[in-house]
Design an enzyme around this catalytic site. Structure first.
Site, short mmCIF file in Angstrom:
data_model
loop_
_atom_site.label_atom_id
_atom_site.label_comp_id
_atom_site.label_asym_id
_atom_site.label_seq_id
_atom_site.Cartn_x
_atom_site.Cartn_y
_atom_site.Cartn_z
N GLU A 168 -4.83 2.31 -4.25
CA GLU A 168 -3.37 2.28 -4.26
C GLU A 168 -2.83 0.96 -3.71
O GLU A 168 -1.67 0.87 -3.30
CB GLU A 168 -2.82 3.44 -3.44
N ASP B 272 0.85 -1.19 0.00
CA ASP B 272 0.00 0.00 0.00
C ASP B 272 0.89 1.24 0.00
O ASP B 272 1.80 1.37 0.83
CB ASP B 272 -0.90 0.00 1.23
#
Length: 397
Positions: A297, A254
């Protein structure tokens, strides 16, 4: 068999193909090269019509007939090379056409000899078709191997027929027999051109099918697997690894503080960062390892054969690479990112992709709680302990 009637019919058929191909390529993705094929049929049809008129044409059209016809074959070659993502051979095609023009003028005005003009045209067709044969070497997709062989056979047949036709023209023949033979050769050449069109249509269809397949399993922004693609690939990998008794590790990655990037540089800037990050992941990991974007993301990397120590070392190498990598934006700004990574290794009791993803996601949340830019390796969780599953589109703070 009337040569004029055959040539006119051939011209009409080729012109019809030009229109149909032009309509088709407008609806086929990534078909810029195919547009040259549609354009090629125009000079091919005009040239076929002029061939059918024989020596009854005015002198100027007799000179232009050969280069017009050859320009059609040249455009077929140029379109094929571009469709295969190779350089376009404008110099070769232009040289053949210009040579045919000069030779046609010479054998019309200086040394009038019609068979020599046609022989020059046949030589030009032979050169261009041999170049097309060589271009098809770059079509290495195993799924298109039969199409490649088919087109190579067609181009080879056209090249051989051109040589045969040149030989027939230069040999002494009686009038009736020569006319019949020329008409037959013209008809065969037209059929071969139709066969080439069928092969090129198969190439267009294959490219379109490939594009559609990529849309179903690839993330359109980053080019890595989307959730559907990574789940399908991971299911096969995990099943194979279980049968062999090999470990499999999953990295859940992430990008830290991604919302701040969007707030400062806009969603366009955020998309640029995601594209660059996806490209970095794809280049960093080998083809045997699977990279996917599961939402926002959040990316995952599946590492077949990696145990806990190897997975931790791989994750640390990736984290440091991202930390040191400058992510340049089109606005001129350069960003330095950090990465939080959760690691999970397949246990003997695990039976599905969901189990591995949940554990990696749980480890990823622990990295967030511990300050980001870290790596946490998940411990095996009892089946009764509920864990939170990563959801598509969900963003970490």
């Amino acid at each position: 068999m009337d040569l004029s009637a055959v040539s006119i019919a051939s011209a009409a058929l080729v012109l019809l193909l030009a229109g149909l191909t032009g309509l088709a390529v407008r609806r086929v993705p990534d078909s810029q090269g195919a547009r040259y094929w549609a354009l090629a049929f125009v000079p091919l049809s005009i040239g076929s019509f002029l061939v059918g008129q024989g020596d009854a044409l005015p002198a100027l059209w007799q000179v232009l007939r050969e280069p017009i016809l050859l320009s059609g074959y040249g455009l077929l070659l140029i379109g094929l090379r571009q469709y295969l993502r190779r350089s376009r051979p404008w110099v070769l095609a232009g040289t053949v056409v210009l040579t045919a023009l000069v030779a046609a003028a010479f054998f019309s005005a200086v040394v009038p000899y019609p068979p020599a003009r046609v022989a020059v045209r046949c030589a030009g067709i032979f050169v261009l078709m041999c170049a097309a044969l060589l271009a098809l070497r770059h079509l290495r997709d195993e799924m298109l191997r039969d199409v490649r062989y088919y087109l190579q056979a067609c181009f080879c047949a056209i090249a051989v027929l051109a040589v045969v036709r040149a030989g027939v023209l230069l040999l002494p023949q009686d009038g009736a027999r020569a006319q019949y033979l020329h008409a037959a050769l013209t008809l065969v050449m037209t059929m071969l051109v139709l066969a080439v069109v069928a092969g090129l249509a198969l190439l267009m269809t294959a490219r379109m099918n490939d594009a559609l397949a990529r849309l179903t399993v690839r993330d359109p922004l980053t080019g890595v697997f989307n959730r559907r693609g990574i789940e399908a690939a991971a299911a096969t990998t995990l099943s194979f690894a279980r049968r062999l008794g090999c470990p499999v590790a999953l990295l859940a990655c992430d990008v830290d503080h991604f919302k701040a990037i969007n707030d400062r540089h806009g969603h366009a800037g955020g998309d640029e960062v995601l594209k660059a990050f996806g490209r970095l992941l794809a280049e960093h990991f080998a083809a045997a390892e699977l990279v996917g974007r599961v939402g926002g993301e959040e990316f995952v990397v599946l590492l077949p054969g990696a145990d806990e120590a190897q997975a931790r070392a791989t994750a640390e190498t990736l984290r440091l690479q991202v930390e040191r990598h400058p992510f340049a934006l089109s606005s001129g700004h350069s960003l330095h990112l950090t990465l939080s990574i959760g690691v999970a290794v397949q246990a003997r009791s695990e039976t599905s992709w969901d189990d591995l993803l949940r554990r990696a996601d749980q480890a990823l949340y622990q990295t967030k709680e511990g300050g980001r830019n870290r790596i946490v390796v998940a411990q095996a969780a009892p089946p009764s302990v509920p864990v939170r599953r990563l959801r598509t589109g969900e963003r970490h703070a």
